[in-house]
Design an enzyme around this catalytic site. Structure first.
Site, PDB file in Angstrom:
ATOM      1  N   ASN A 217       1.029  -1.143   0.087  1.00 48.05           N
ATOM      2  CA  ASN A 217       0.042   0.002  -0.234  1.00 48.05           C
ATOM      3  C   ASN A 217       1.006   1.126  -0.105  1.00 48.05           C
ATOM      4  OD1 ASN A 217       0.509   0.782   2.944  1.00 48.05           O
ATOM      5  ND2 ASN A 217      -0.263  -1.290   3.380  1.00 48.05           N
ATOM      6  N   TYR A 218       0.426   2.355  -0.062  1.00 48.90           N
ATOM      7  CA  TYR A 218       0.953   3.636   0.126  1.00 48.90           C
ATOM      8  C   TYR A 218       1.792   4.377   1.089  1.00 48.90           C
ATOM      9  CZ  TYR A 218      -0.845   3.930  -5.024  1.00 48.90           C
ATOM     10  OH  TYR A 218      -1.169   3.533  -6.192  1.00 48.90           O
TER      11      TYR A 218
END
Ligand code: C5P
Length: 412
Positions: A217-218
């Protein structure tokens, strides 16, 4: 904050040593008392006379006093460490850091380090060629010193004496003076977190699909790293369990790098019992591929399916087993109208506090430098914060944690 503080400045043999008379002047202007401990190599880069003149004190070098000088202090090698309120090593070379990490003691700088009284901060500002700094041996010594509570600062990037441009520059004297002030300030605040053992998880996790691909994920890790830094500044003993991020280790923090949720969980579980406060700031992947493949999955069919299985809930695991003397703190990243989910997570994971935030990609949530937190405290108030830098948001979160620590009468 520096007024009346007794500072030993250790100067080692790097070209950045030429900036140290200016640093001494800044500290003296702030009304600190400064004594300089100059290594043999340091004396080749900056003159003893310059440092003695600006500090107004004799420069300390050899541990062996000249026996024929009247009034000489025969135990000066131990009294310097007793005298100092703080030790700043700038520039710190690979050689001196190795000596400090190993406990070697052959000049006034290393003697001061060894004899420094407990809870007196040590700030180390390495300066050297970037490759040298990143070498395995230097990194090992940096990690050892950080684990012993030293504040080791990552060198800055820019022009180097070698003509190259990159990592390796010593922080500027103004910044060194500010960091010293900040450290002394945080110590004098006498935080209720002082001496407590805090574990922070941060960053994303990577869940392997095959040898070259993963699900992630970011998350940048910025929020968790800011919390770890602020907690260390308040005197806590901090372990930071981090997924893959591009951030330097905060000074004074022990960092353990992991990759997957399972690894993060195993690492965290090992320290559960000795943790006073567990802060889950990591964006842990909820699922991982059930059967990661060795090697590389070949392109073929126009569609493919990856079966996912649920990862362990690390913070939930801590919450489920925690004793009344431990605190569990979490984050809930939700849609803008999702505060009810945050309340539900506080209950489900048996947390003492949950920080609700949203992800709009500009001023809160992943990757950005600011956050807008709502702190939901079990059985108590809800604190709605405005948009703050992640450093400031971390400070507000820890203020709320401090109130819980005081209410529970938690002791180190
Ligand atoms: O359930 P959810 O992922 O929204 O919960 C978020 C909180 O739980 C965060 O504090 C996160 O660090 C933690 N968490 C965890 N292990 C997981 C999932 C979330 O520690 N597997």
């Amino acid at each position: 904050m520096l007024k009346g503080k007794r500072v030993v400045l250790g100067v080692c043999g790097g070209i950045a040593a030429y900036k140290t008379p200016h640093l001494v002047r800044l500290l003296k202007k702030a009304e600190a008392e400064v004594r300089v401990a100059l290594t043999e190599a340091g004396g080749r880069f900056v003159s003893e006379l310059s440092l003695a003149t600006v500090s107004g004190e004799p420069v300390l070098r050899s541990m062996f006093p000249a026996t024929n000088t009247p009034g000489v202090d025969f135990t000066g090698h131990i009294s310097l460490g007793e005298w100092a309120d703080a030790l700043v090593v700038a520039p710190a070379t690979a050689n001196t850091m190795a000596k400090l990490a190993a406990g070697l003691c052959d000049d006034m700088l290393t003697a001061c380090f060894i004899t420094l009284r407990p809870n007196r901060p040590v700030l180390i500002f390495p300066a050297m060629d970037g490759q040298m700094f990143l070498s395995a041996s230097v990194q090992r010594n940096v990690a050892t010193l950080a684990a012993h509570g030293c504040h080791v600062f990552t060198p800055e990037s820019g022009e180097l004496a070698s003509g190259l441009c990159g990592l390796g520059r010593m922080a500027e004297p103004e910044e060194i003076a500010t960091e010293l002030e900040r450290t002394l300030d945080s110590i004098s605040n006498d935080s209720p977190l002082s001496g407590l053992r805090i574990v922070v998880t941060a960053g994303p996790t990577r869940e392997r699909i095959d040898g070259v691909r993963f699900i992630s994920n970011y998350s940048s890790g910025k929020m968790g790293f800011a919390i770890a830094r602020a907690a260390a500044e308040r005197g806590a003993t901090v372990t930071l369990i981090s997924g893959p991020v591009h951030l330097g280790t905060p000074p004074g923090v022990e960092r353990i790098d992991v990759e997957s949720a399972s690894e993060m969980n195993e690492t965290a579980e090992r320290v559960f019992s000795e943790t006073n406060i567990f802060i889950g700031a990591a964006a842990v992947a909820d699922y991982r591929p059930a059967e990661p493949v060795d090697g590389k999955v070949k392109k073929g069919a126009s569609q493919m399916e990856i079966r996912l299985v649920q990862n362990p809930d690390i913070l939930g695991g801590f919450g489920a087993q925690k004793s009344p003397g431990q605190l569990a703190i979490g984050f809930a990243l939700e849609e803008a109208d999702g505060i009810e989910h945050a309340h539900a997570k506080l209950e489900a994971k048996n947390l003492d506090l949950i920080a609700f935030n949203t992800f709009n990609g500009t001023d809160s949530g992943f990757e950005v430098d600011t956050n807008i937190l709502t702190l939901i405290i079990r059985g108590g108030e809800t604190v709605t914060l405005t948009k703050l830098t992640k450093e400031k948001a971390a400070g507000e979160l820890l203020n709320a944690v401090e109130r819980l620590v005081v209410a529970k009468e938690m002791q180190p």
